[in-house]
Design an enzyme around this catalytic site. Structure first.
Site, PDB file in Angstrom:
ATOM      1  N   LYS A 193      21.730  58.771  49.289  1.00 47.80           N
ATOM      2  CA  LYS A 193      20.398  58.879  48.671  1.00 47.80           C
ATOM      3  C   LYS A 193      20.303  60.097  47.755  1.00 47.80           C
ATOM      4  O   LYS A 193      19.887  59.998  46.608  1.00 47.80           O
ATOM      5  CB  LYS A 193      19.327  58.940  49.779  1.00 47.80           C
ATOM      6  CG  LYS A 193      19.202  57.611  50.530  1.00 47.80           C
ATOM      7  CD  LYS A 193      18.174  57.655  51.614  1.00 47.80           C
ATOM      8  CE  LYS A 193      18.599  58.392  52.846  1.00 47.80           C
ATOM      9  NZ  LYS A 193      19.753  57.818  53.569  1.00 47.80           N
ATOM     10  N   ILE A 194      20.706  61.259  48.281  1.00 42.58           N
ATOM     11  CA  ILE A 194      20.569  62.483  47.479  1.00 42.58           C
ATOM     12  C   ILE A 194      21.603  62.492  46.342  1.00 42.58           C
ATOM     13  O   ILE A 194      21.266  62.750  45.179  1.00 42.58           O
ATOM     14  CB  ILE A 194      20.693  63.736  48.378  1.00 42.58           C
ATOM     15  CG1 ILE A 194      19.560  63.723  49.421  1.00 42.58           C
ATOM     16  CG2 ILE A 194      20.659  65.016  47.539  1.00 42.58           C
ATOM     17  CD1 ILE A 194      19.684  64.766  50.509  1.00 42.58           C
ATOM     18  N   CYS A 243      24.381  71.798  49.038  1.00 40.30           N
ATOM     19  CA  CYS A 243      23.015  71.699  49.570  1.00 40.30           C
ATOM     20  C   CYS A 243      22.998  70.649  50.670  1.00 40.30           C
ATOM     21  O   CYS A 243      21.946  70.061  50.946  1.00 40.30           O
ATOM     22  CB  CYS A 243      22.030  71.330  48.470  1.00 40.30           C
ATOM     23  SG  CYS A 243      21.791  72.662  47.291  1.00 40.30           S
ATOM     24  N   ARG A 261      25.344  70.428  54.155  1.00 42.11           N
ATOM     25  CA  ARG A 261      25.409  71.038  55.474  1.00 42.11           C
ATOM     26  C   ARG A 261      26.410  72.181  55.481  1.00 42.11           C
ATOM     27  O   ARG A 261      27.490  72.083  54.879  1.00 42.11           O
ATOM     28  CB  ARG A 261      25.851  70.019  56.535  1.00 42.11           C
ATOM     29  CG  ARG A 261      24.687  69.238  57.114  1.00 42.11           C
ATOM     30  CD  ARG A 261      23.757  70.170  57.913  1.00 42.11           C
ATOM     31  NE  ARG A 261      22.571  69.512  58.371  1.00 42.11           N
ATOM     32  CZ  ARG A 261      21.404  69.445  57.717  1.00 42.11           C
ATOM     33  NH1 ARG A 261      21.283  69.978  56.530  1.00 42.11           N
ATOM     34  NH2 ARG A 261      20.364  68.860  58.261  1.00 42.11           N
ATOM     35  N   GLU A 287      23.346  79.476  60.811  1.00 41.14           N
ATOM     36  CA  GLU A 287      22.056  79.818  60.196  1.00 41.14           C
ATOM     37  C   GLU A 287      21.137  80.432  61.229  1.00 41.14           C
ATOM     38  O   GLU A 287      21.114  79.942  62.370  1.00 41.14           O
ATOM     39  CB  GLU A 287      21.412  78.567  59.586  1.00 41.14           C
ATOM     40  CG  GLU A 287      22.230  78.025  58.421  1.00 41.14           C
ATOM     41  CD  GLU A 287      21.626  76.765  57.784  1.00 41.14           C
ATOM     42  OE1 GLU A 287      20.470  76.433  58.083  1.00 41.14           O
ATOM     43  OE2 GLU A 287      22.311  76.125  56.979  1.00 41.14           O
ATOM     44  N   HIS A 323      18.473  77.732  53.097  1.00 41.51           N
ATOM     45  CA  HIS A 323      18.227  76.331  53.508  1.00 41.51           C
ATOM     46  C   HIS A 323      16.856  75.854  53.001  1.00 41.51           C
ATOM     47  O   HIS A 323      15.975  75.488  53.782  1.00 41.51           O
ATOM     48  CB  HIS A 323      18.310  76.190  55.041  1.00 41.51           C
ATOM     49  CG  HIS A 323      18.617  74.783  55.479  1.00 41.51           C
ATOM     50  ND1 HIS A 323      19.407  74.504  56.565  1.00 41.51           N
ATOM     51  CD2 HIS A 323      18.239  73.574  54.986  1.00 41.51           C
ATOM     52  CE1 HIS A 323      19.487  73.172  56.729  1.00 41.51           C
ATOM     53  NE2 HIS A 323      18.780  72.604  55.782  1.00 41.51           N
ATOM     54  N   LEU A 324      16.739  75.881  51.678  1.00 41.13           N
ATOM     55  CA  LEU A 324      15.451  75.544  51.043  1.00 41.13           C
ATOM     56  C   LEU A 324      15.409  74.130  50.467  1.00 41.13           C
ATOM     57  O   LEU A 324      14.403  73.749  49.868  1.00 41.13           O
ATOM     58  CB  LEU A 324      15.169  76.531  49.894  1.00 41.13           C
ATOM     59  CG  LEU A 324      14.863  77.974  50.263  1.00 41.13           C
ATOM     60  CD1 LEU A 324      14.577  78.791  48.994  1.00 41.13           C
ATOM     61  CD2 LEU A 324      13.660  78.039  51.200  1.00 41.13           C
ATOM     62  N   ALA A 355      14.839  71.188  51.409  1.00 41.82           N
ATOM     63  CA  ALA A 355      13.701  70.294  51.710  1.00 41.82           C
ATOM     64  C   ALA A 355      12.366  71.015  51.594  1.00 41.82           C
ATOM     65  O   ALA A 355      11.321  70.415  51.877  1.00 41.82           O
ATOM     66  CB  ALA A 355      13.855  69.747  53.122  1.00 41.82           C
TER      67      ALA A 355
HETATM   68  N1  NAD Z   1      19.609  71.408  52.135  1.00 41.24           N
HETATM   69  C1  NAD Z   1      18.686  70.681  52.664  1.00 41.24           C
HETATM   70  O1  NAD Z   1      17.617  71.167  52.990  1.00 41.24           O
HETATM   71  C2  NAD Z   1      18.904  69.221  52.866  1.00 41.24           C
HETATM   72  C3  NAD Z   1      17.817  68.341  52.714  1.00 41.24           C
HETATM   73  C4  NAD Z   1      18.020  66.981  52.930  1.00 41.24           C
HETATM   74  C5  NAD Z   1      19.285  66.516  53.311  1.00 41.24           C
HETATM   75  N2  NAD Z   1      20.305  67.400  53.463  1.00 41.24           N
HETATM   76  C6  NAD Z   1      21.645  66.922  53.808  1.00 41.24           C
HETATM   77  O2  NAD Z   1      22.194  66.242  52.698  1.00 41.24           O
HETATM   78  C7  NAD Z   1      23.214  65.354  53.122  1.00 41.24           C
HETATM   79  C8  NAD Z   1      23.073  64.011  52.412  1.00 41.24           C
HETATM   80  O3  NAD Z   1      21.839  63.408  52.729  1.00 41.24           O
HETATM   81  P1  NAD Z   1      21.468  61.925  52.226  1.00 41.24           P
HETATM   82  O4  NAD Z   1      20.058  61.711  52.588  1.00 41.24           O
HETATM   83  O5  NAD Z   1      21.907  61.729  50.837  1.00 41.24           O
HETATM   84  O6  NAD Z   1      22.405  61.077  53.198  1.00 41.24           O
HETATM   85  P2  NAD Z   1      22.926  59.607  52.957  1.00 41.24           P
HETATM   86  O7  NAD Z   1      23.296  59.092  54.303  1.00 41.24           O
HETATM   87  O8  NAD Z   1      21.997  58.810  52.136  1.00 41.24           O
HETATM   88  O9  NAD Z   1      24.263  59.823  52.130  1.00 41.24           O
HETATM   89  C9  NAD Z   1      25.415  60.389  52.647  1.00 41.24           C
HETATM   90  C10 NAD Z   1      26.605  59.766  51.922  1.00 41.24           C
HETATM   91  O10 NAD Z   1      27.771  60.432  52.383  1.00 41.24           O
HETATM   92  C11 NAD Z   1      28.801  59.456  52.455  1.00 41.24           C
HETATM   93  N3  NAD Z   1      29.836  59.923  53.368  1.00 41.24           N
HETATM   94  C12 NAD Z   1      29.825  59.937  54.719  1.00 41.24           C
HETATM   95  N4  NAD Z   1      30.961  60.459  55.184  1.00 41.24           N
HETATM   96  C13 NAD Z   1      31.704  60.778  54.089  1.00 41.24           C
HETATM   97  C14 NAD Z   1      32.980  61.342  53.919  1.00 41.24           C
HETATM   98  N5  NAD Z   1      33.743  61.672  54.987  1.00 41.24           N
HETATM   99  N6  NAD Z   1      33.417  61.542  52.665  1.00 41.24           N
HETATM  100  C15 NAD Z   1      32.644  61.212  51.592  1.00 41.24           C
HETATM  101  N7  NAD Z   1      31.447  60.647  51.694  1.00 41.24           N
HETATM  102  C16 NAD Z   1      30.968  60.439  52.939  1.00 41.24           C
HETATM  103  C17 NAD Z   1      28.102  58.215  52.931  1.00 41.24           C
HETATM  104  O11 NAD Z   1      28.826  57.052  52.610  1.00 41.24           O
HETATM  105  C18 NAD Z   1      26.775  58.288  52.199  1.00 41.24           C
HETATM  106  O12 NAD Z   1      26.830  57.551  50.996  1.00 41.24           O
HETATM  107  C19 NAD Z   1      23.064  65.294  54.649  1.00 41.24           C
HETATM  108  O13 NAD Z   1      24.031  66.149  55.203  1.00 41.24           O
HETATM  109  C20 NAD Z   1      21.693  65.880  54.906  1.00 41.24           C
HETATM  110  O14 NAD Z   1      21.582  66.430  56.183  1.00 41.24           O
HETATM  111  C21 NAD Z   1      20.128  68.724  53.238  1.00 41.24           C
HETATM  112  O1  3PG Z   2      18.483  67.606  56.885  1.00 34.33           O
HETATM  113  C1  3PG Z   2      17.468  67.960  56.322  1.00 34.33           C
HETATM  114  O2  3PG Z   2      16.455  67.244  56.225  1.00 34.33           O
HETATM  115  C2  3PG Z   2      17.438  69.288  55.670  1.00 34.33           C
HETATM  116  O3  3PG Z   2      18.491  70.065  56.052  1.00 34.33           O
HETATM  117  C3  3PG Z   2      16.120  69.994  55.776  1.00 34.33           C
HETATM  118  O4  3PG Z   2      16.035  70.826  56.882  1.00 34.33           O
HETATM  119  P1  3PG Z   2      14.650  71.572  57.200  1.00 34.33           P
HETATM  120  O5  3PG Z   2      13.702  70.522  57.643  1.00 34.33           O
HETATM  121  O6  3PG Z   2      14.909  72.514  58.297  1.00 34.33           O
HETATM  122  O7  3PG Z   2      14.191  72.232  55.968  1.00 34.33           O
END
Ligand code: NAD
Ligand code: 3PG
Length: 526
Positions: free
Chosen positions: A149-150, A228, A230, A259, A278-279, A281
């Site tokens: 998604k992201i 951004c 994990r 963290e 960790h901003l 979201a």
């Molecule tokens: N920094 C933040 O605050 C923040 C906010 C939201 C999400 N996140 C993190 O962002 C990441 C992605 O989120 P998303 O919503 O896009 O998830 P998502 O499940 O939609 O997408 C993840 C993608 O990673 C792929 N994938 C899984 N294992 C893999 C591997 N070994 N090699 C390559 N690709 C692989 C999957 O096929 C999938 O397409 C997650 O780790 C989530 O926790 C961080």
């Molecule tokens: O996985 C997530 O949704 C993000 O890492 C956001 O984490 P937070 O809710 O602690 O900001």
């Protein structure tokens, strides 16, 4: 009234939803020991990434029905431990997608134009235009690791900025990558060719330190990497060395191995690195989205309704459940019934999904059958979350078969349980789309609605046997509400299904099997 503990900062919009059905305590910054101390009082726990929900906390949460993660990543929750305890774990898979994608893009542009350091320089009284000469992203190559998604949103925006796109995601089709304008490549090629690399994958055993000294060495000296997703996907020590030694140009990190970030070599690096706490979201919009999304699911589960984004009961989305609802009840009833007929320890359960139930969408019916089967042993402790795991731990083999050609009813379900005391089977269907009917017991056709108290006999079909059984039950003051005999041939073996008004008194089964012609008798409470 139910009680919900909110242990991380959550938008008020979510709290308002929770207070419709529960008393809500917001207690942030609890230590693990403090959380263990109080969690036993609560029916639900709502968290963000700040609370680590360990096995110990889950075990102390004896009343917990649901853990709601207001965000995406559930890597701070021991999901297997929650599943074993029958606790639903939900998240908000899409509520912060845009926020996280925009943060990654902001990191890429900030890194290219040294915005954080240039800003700090001006604020400190300087006017230095030489140090902060940047680079354009236009026509550069962006390597997107994880095209979910992201990653997809980042790719879409980056493409609009004129970037060339490479992507690595072993679980995404070439067509999907092409739709997004990405060329799907192996990770090594992406590391070698990209000018910018952005990570959007979950942290799993396979992705931990996916970016390490060896892979960093493959990057161009002019390339930059952004995480951004994990902490722990990049080996931070190796990254600090790679930047210090000029192997790569820079990095921007929003997430860290531990963290809050403690002592770290990353802090001592200059404008080549940007660190944010960790901003990803942390936008007003995303926080409202995730709070509402997760609070609604907690509310629903506390009201006994299904959750739409449960991570530990896949396939149980509300749409599917709504469609299967009457059949779920059928499956539970048949599971409970066949378990009681089998008695003893059940070793295997065959679930045959027939007619229109033979589609893949009906998988939850297998879980519902197991929930029914285990009800006598576990009562309220078994639910859709832990039924499969409980069955596995008890060594119950589950065999699932499908027969779309069975057409007696639109859809019917056949369960066969084999245990230490023998094999029994039941079949059931819905009449008028909602009334449950038993249509077969141990291979004998019948047509009765199941009732709370039932008696089944296996007997020879011969004159007088029904009368004898009726008199015997009468002598024990047992009132028969209805009775039906199922037989395949006249004067052969037959099954009798009786609905009775009260539970059978102790000792009566032994008397029933003494009646000449009755081979076996089973009492069932549903
Ligand atoms: N920094 C933040 O605050 C923040 C906010 C939201 C999400 N996140 C993190 O962002 C990441 C992605 O989120 P998303 O919503 O896009 O998830 P998502 O499940 O939609 O997408 C993840 C993608 O990673 C792929 N994938 C899984 N294992 C893999 C591997 N070994 N090699 C390559 N690709 C692989 C999957 O096929 C999938 O397409 C997650 O780790 C989530 O926790 C961080
Ligand atoms: O996985 C997530 O949704 C993000 O890492 C956001 O984490 P937070 O809710 O602690 O900001």
């Amino acid at each position: 009234m139910s009680k919900v503990l909110v242990s991380d900062p959550i938008d008020q919009a979510g709290i308002d939803i929770l207070t419709q059905v529960a008393t809500v305590d917001v207690k942030t910054g609890l230590t693990p020991a403090e959380l263990i101390e109080i969690i036993g009082e609560y029916d639900a726990l709502m968290i963000r990434s700040g609370t680590r929900v360990t096995q110990e906390i889950i075990e102390a949460g004896t009343g917990l029905k649901i853990i709601g993660r207001a965000g995406v990543g559930v890597d701070n929750v021991d999901v297997p431990a929650a599943t074993r305890r029958g606790i639903v774990v939900v998240n908000s898979p899409e509520g912060n997608t845009i926020a996280a994608a925009e943060h990654a893009l902001a990191m890429m542009l900030s890194l290219s134009r040294h915005i954080p350091d240039a800003n700090a320089s001006v604020k400190s009284g300087e006017w230095d235009r030489k140090t902060f000469v940047g680079a354009e992203v236009y026509k550069k190559t962006l390597g997107v690791v994880g095209l979910g998604k992201i990653g997809s949103h980042v790719a879409t925006v980056a493409r609009a900025m004129g970037m060339k796109l490479l992507a690595y995601d072993p679980f995404i089709s070439t067509e999907r990558a092409e739709q997004l304008g990405c060329q799907l490549v192996e990770i090594d090629l992406l590391m070698q060719q990209a000018d910018y690399i952005t990570l959007h994958i979950p942290k799993t055993p396979e992705t931990t330190h996916l970016i390490n000294a060896k892979s960093l060495a493959k990057m161009k000296p002019t390339a930059r990497i952004i995480n951004c997703a994990r902490g722990g996907i990049i080996d931070e020590a190796a990254l600090a060395v790679a930047i210090k030694e000029g192997q790569i140009k820079g990095a921007a990190l929003d997430v860290f191995e531990s963290e809050p970030l403690g002592e770290s070599d990353l802090r001592s690096l200059g404008k080549e690195i940007i660190l944010t706490p960790h901003l990803g979201a942390s936008t007003t919009e995303a926080q409202v989205n995730v709070a509402i999304d997760v609070a609604e699911q907690i509310r629903d589960v506390l009201l006994g309704l299904p959750a739409r984004s449960a991570v530990n009961i896949p396939g149980f989305g509300p749409d599917v459940l709504e469609e299967l609802k009457p059949y779920m009840q059928l499956a539970e009833t048949l599971g409970n019934l066949v378990g009681q007929l089998a008695g003893g320890r059940v070793e295997s359960l065959t679930v045959r999904l027939q007619g229109e139930l033979a589609s893949n969408k009906s998988q939850p019916l297998v879980v519902a059958s197991l929930k029914g089967l285990l009800y006598q042993a576990l009562r309220e402790r078994v639910n859709y979350v832990n039924a499969s795991i409980e069955a596995k731990e008890r060594g119950i083999r589950v065999i699932e078969t499908r027969d779309a050609s069975a057409r007696d009813y639109a859809g019917s379900l056949h369960l066969e349980a084999t245990g230490t005391l023998g094999t029994h089977s039941v079949t059931g269907a819905l009449l008028g789309d909602k009334e449950i009917h038993l249509t077969d017991v141990d291979g004998f056709p019948i047509n009765v609605p199941p009732t709370k108290y039932m008696l089944f006999t296996l007997h020879r079909d011969m004159p007088g046997i029904i009368g004898k059984l009726g008199s015997l039950l009468g002598s024990f003051n047992v009132n028969i509400a209805s009775m039906q005999v199922g037989r395949k041939i006249v004067r052969g073996d037959a099954v009798m299904a009786l609905s009775i008004d009260d539970p059978l008194p102790d000792g009566i089964l032994a008397e029933i099997v003494k009646v000449s012609g009755i081979r076996d008798a089973y009492t069932v409470t549903l």
